[in-house]
Write an enzyme that holds these catalytic residues in place. Sequence first.
Site, PDB file in Angstrom:
ATOM      1  N   TRP A  27       0.815  -1.222   0.000  1.00  0.00           N
ATOM      2  CA  TRP A  27       0.000   0.000   0.000  1.00  0.00           C
ATOM      3  C   TRP A  27       0.847   1.271   0.000  1.00  0.00           C
ATOM      4  O   TRP A  27       0.333   2.373   0.023  1.00  0.00           O
ATOM      5  CB  TRP A  27      -0.961   0.012   1.205  1.00  0.00           C
ATOM      6  CG  TRP A  27      -0.329  -0.384   2.491  1.00  0.00           C
ATOM      7  CD1 TRP A  27       0.239   0.439   3.406  1.00  0.00           C
ATOM      8  CD2 TRP A  27      -0.189  -1.713   2.999  1.00  0.00           C
ATOM      9  NE1 TRP A  27       0.735  -0.283   4.447  1.00  0.00           N
ATOM     10  CE2 TRP A  27       0.473  -1.602   4.240  1.00  0.00           C
ATOM     11  CE3 TRP A  27      -0.564  -2.978   2.546  1.00  0.00           C
ATOM     12  CZ2 TRP A  27       0.780  -2.714   5.021  1.00  0.00           C
ATOM     13  CZ3 TRP A  27      -0.265  -4.088   3.326  1.00  0.00           C
ATOM     14  CH2 TRP A  27       0.398  -3.958   4.542  1.00  0.00           C
ATOM     15  N   ARG A  28       2.180   1.102   0.017  1.00  0.00           N
ATOM     16  CA  ARG A  28       3.028   2.297  -0.060  1.00  0.00           C
ATOM     17  C   ARG A  28       3.582   2.482  -1.471  1.00  0.00           C
ATOM     18  O   ARG A  28       4.445   3.340  -1.684  1.00  0.00           O
ATOM     19  CB  ARG A  28       4.211   2.162   0.911  1.00  0.00           C
ATOM     20  CG  ARG A  28       3.808   2.305   2.375  1.00  0.00           C
ATOM     21  CD  ARG A  28       5.054   2.289   3.262  1.00  0.00           C
ATOM     22  NE  ARG A  28       4.687   2.373   4.661  1.00  0.00           N
ATOM     23  CZ  ARG A  28       5.549   2.229   5.667  1.00  0.00           C
ATOM     24  NH1 ARG A  28       6.828   2.000   5.402  1.00  0.00           N
ATOM     25  NH2 ARG A  28       5.154   2.316   6.914  1.00  0.00           N
ATOM     26  N   GLU A  42      -4.959   0.668   6.459  1.00  0.00           N
ATOM     27  CA  GLU A  42      -4.974   1.050   7.874  1.00  0.00           C
ATOM     28  C   GLU A  42      -6.051   0.284   8.645  1.00  0.00           C
ATOM     29  O   GLU A  42      -5.845  -0.102   9.777  1.00  0.00           O
ATOM     30  CB  GLU A  42      -5.174   2.567   8.047  1.00  0.00           C
ATOM     31  CG  GLU A  42      -3.953   3.380   7.675  1.00  0.00           C
ATOM     32  CD  GLU A  42      -2.702   2.986   8.460  1.00  0.00           C
ATOM     33  OE1 GLU A  42      -2.821   2.510   9.605  1.00  0.00           O
ATOM     34  OE2 GLU A  42      -1.593   3.139   7.921  1.00  0.00           O
ATOM     35  N   GLN A  47      -5.389  -4.605  14.590  1.00  0.00           N
ATOM     36  CA  GLN A  47      -5.523  -5.957  15.166  1.00  0.00           C
ATOM     37  C   GLN A  47      -4.911  -7.060  14.320  1.00  0.00           C
ATOM     38  O   GLN A  47      -5.105  -8.233  14.619  1.00  0.00           O
ATOM     39  CB  GLN A  47      -7.005  -6.360  15.391  1.00  0.00           C
ATOM     40  CG  GLN A  47      -7.923  -5.274  15.847  1.00  0.00           C
ATOM     41  CD  GLN A  47      -7.941  -5.135  17.348  1.00  0.00           C
ATOM     42  OE1 GLN A  47      -7.230  -5.829  18.047  1.00  0.00           O
ATOM     43  NE2 GLN A  47      -8.729  -4.209  17.833  1.00  0.00           N
ATOM     44  N   TYR A 125      -7.455   8.032  14.511  1.00  0.00           N
ATOM     45  CA  TYR A 125      -6.204   7.466  14.000  1.00  0.00           C
ATOM     46  C   TYR A 125      -6.260   7.310  12.469  1.00  0.00           C
ATOM     47  O   TYR A 125      -5.381   7.800  11.749  1.00  0.00           O
ATOM     48  CB  TYR A 125      -5.909   6.102  14.660  1.00  0.00           C
ATOM     49  CG  TYR A 125      -4.791   5.418  13.934  1.00  0.00           C
ATOM     50  CD1 TYR A 125      -3.482   5.826  14.136  1.00  0.00           C
ATOM     51  CD2 TYR A 125      -5.049   4.436  12.963  1.00  0.00           C
ATOM     52  CE1 TYR A 125      -2.442   5.255  13.418  1.00  0.00           C
ATOM     53  CE2 TYR A 125      -4.023   3.862  12.246  1.00  0.00           C
ATOM     54  CZ  TYR A 125      -2.720   4.282  12.475  1.00  0.00           C
ATOM     55  OH  TYR A 125      -1.705   3.741  11.754  1.00  0.00           O
ATOM     56  N   ASP A 143      -1.598   5.701  17.339  1.00  0.00           N
ATOM     57  CA  ASP A 143      -2.044   4.329  17.617  1.00  0.00           C
ATOM     58  C   ASP A 143      -1.163   3.762  18.732  1.00  0.00           C
ATOM     59  O   ASP A 143      -0.383   4.490  19.356  1.00  0.00           O
ATOM     60  CB  ASP A 143      -1.982   3.472  16.342  1.00  0.00           C
ATOM     61  CG  ASP A 143      -0.551   3.171  15.924  1.00  0.00           C
ATOM     62  OD1 ASP A 143       0.375   3.828  16.445  1.00  0.00           O
ATOM     63  OD2 ASP A 143      -0.356   2.271  15.093  1.00  0.00           O
ATOM     64  N   CYS A 196      11.280  -0.123  18.387  1.00  0.00           N
ATOM     65  CA  CYS A 196      10.766   0.199  19.719  1.00  0.00           C
ATOM     66  C   CYS A 196       9.578  -0.725  19.992  1.00  0.00           C
ATOM     67  O   CYS A 196       8.445  -0.301  20.155  1.00  0.00           O
ATOM     68  CB  CYS A 196      10.362   1.680  19.789  1.00  0.00           C
ATOM     69  SG  CYS A 196      10.173   2.247  21.475  1.00  0.00           S
TER      70      CYS A 196
HETATM   71  S1  SF4 Z   1      15.956   4.109  22.491  1.00  0.00           S
HETATM   72 FE1  SF4 Z   1      14.852   2.247  22.895  1.00  0.00          FE
HETATM   73  S2  SF4 Z   1      13.117   2.801  24.164  1.00  0.00           S
HETATM   74 FE2  SF4 Z   1      13.947   4.672  23.287  1.00  0.00          FE
HETATM   75  S3  SF4 Z   1      12.733   5.014  21.438  1.00  0.00           S
HETATM   76 FE3  SF4 Z   1      14.542   3.860  20.804  1.00  0.00          FE
HETATM   77  S4  SF4 Z   1      13.934   1.699  20.931  1.00  0.00           S
HETATM   78 FE4  SF4 Z   1      12.415   2.902  22.051  1.00  0.00          FE
END
Ligand code: SF4
Length: 350
Positions: A27-28, A42, A47, A125, A143, A196
């Site tokens: 989709w990009r 989206e 889910q 969102y 989100d 993250c």
């Molecule tokens: S440093 Fe670690 S906790 Fe901080 S935003 Fe980056 S991945 Fe997330």
Amino acid sequence: MKKDIPGKDWPKTLLSWFDRNGRELPWREDKPRNPYHVWISEIMLQQTRTEAVKPYFNSWMERFPTIHDLARAEESEVLHQWQGLGYYSRARNIHKAAREIEEKYGGTLPDRKEAVLSLPGIGNYTAGAILSMAYGKKEGAVDGNVLRVYARLYEVEEDILKSSGRKEIEKLVESTLPERAGDFNEALMDLGAEICIPRNPRCESCPLSSECRALLHGREKELPIRSAKKAPKEEQAACGVWIREGRVLLHKRPSKGMLASMWEFPMALASSAEEARQGLEKLLLGTAGDSMWHYRHVFTHRIWHMNAYQMKEARVPDGEYRWFTPEEYREIPLAGPHARLAAFVEKLVD
Ligand code: SF4
């Protein structure tokens, strides 16, 4: 002088990371981005994992290449196309919204926030994602990924599942949104999906590691704060498999509520497997043989422990019951886990 963490330029750092590392997704592909593609992807991604969404997105676009095609389709076709993704209210809302877009806006998604938000199934969102990615507007799209990334970056102490925590992060997002808001929103999604991540963030590979307060204070695994969720309700489900002259008896669920208007094997729910089986025998006025299939299906707020029984000397109850051959039931929307049972039953039908 002491450096502020995070510094005001972190969005630029994130964008240049995204320019080099952004994920390639079906989709990009279009430039400029197609609002219809952004919208459908989206909704599918809510889910559902990205890898699982890719084939669904591609076959959806083959079947309904434009909003116009989608608006003209029958609801049962739309549900059938969605089969396997779960949370079918999403598909129903997409269909209703497509008809509204066709009628009010000539088949093009509107580019005004109030108009997008008034469409069924589109919340803040999704509206933010459509407006920023497809129409270049300076809108955020908050989100779960974004909540997590900001809670760590800014060391937010509020519970992100509470509205106070969410509001705090929405304000931070608003104050940090750069001009390239669409790319920024996607960069946050990619960072949240790949680096993250919820349990063990990969801070060593993170482009924002020198900007992150949680990492600075050794709290990256502790944040975000989330209140404990309620345990899902567990239910036993007894499903009746009744085969007659190469056909199988199925039931259409009511048009409102869970798995609305989808087809299922005749089924009884109870708190114990034995009670559920008795409920099924009562429903079909027949005798259930030994359980020949077992499956555990997890919905958001409930879990079904399903057993399937071959029925003997049964009768068709009142209500929406019909006989289908396997070729016929492959073309109708089957309710979530019943599609799995249907695949199993195919081997039993002569
Ligand atoms: S440093 Fe670690 S906790 Fe901080 S935003 Fe980056 S991945 Fe997330």
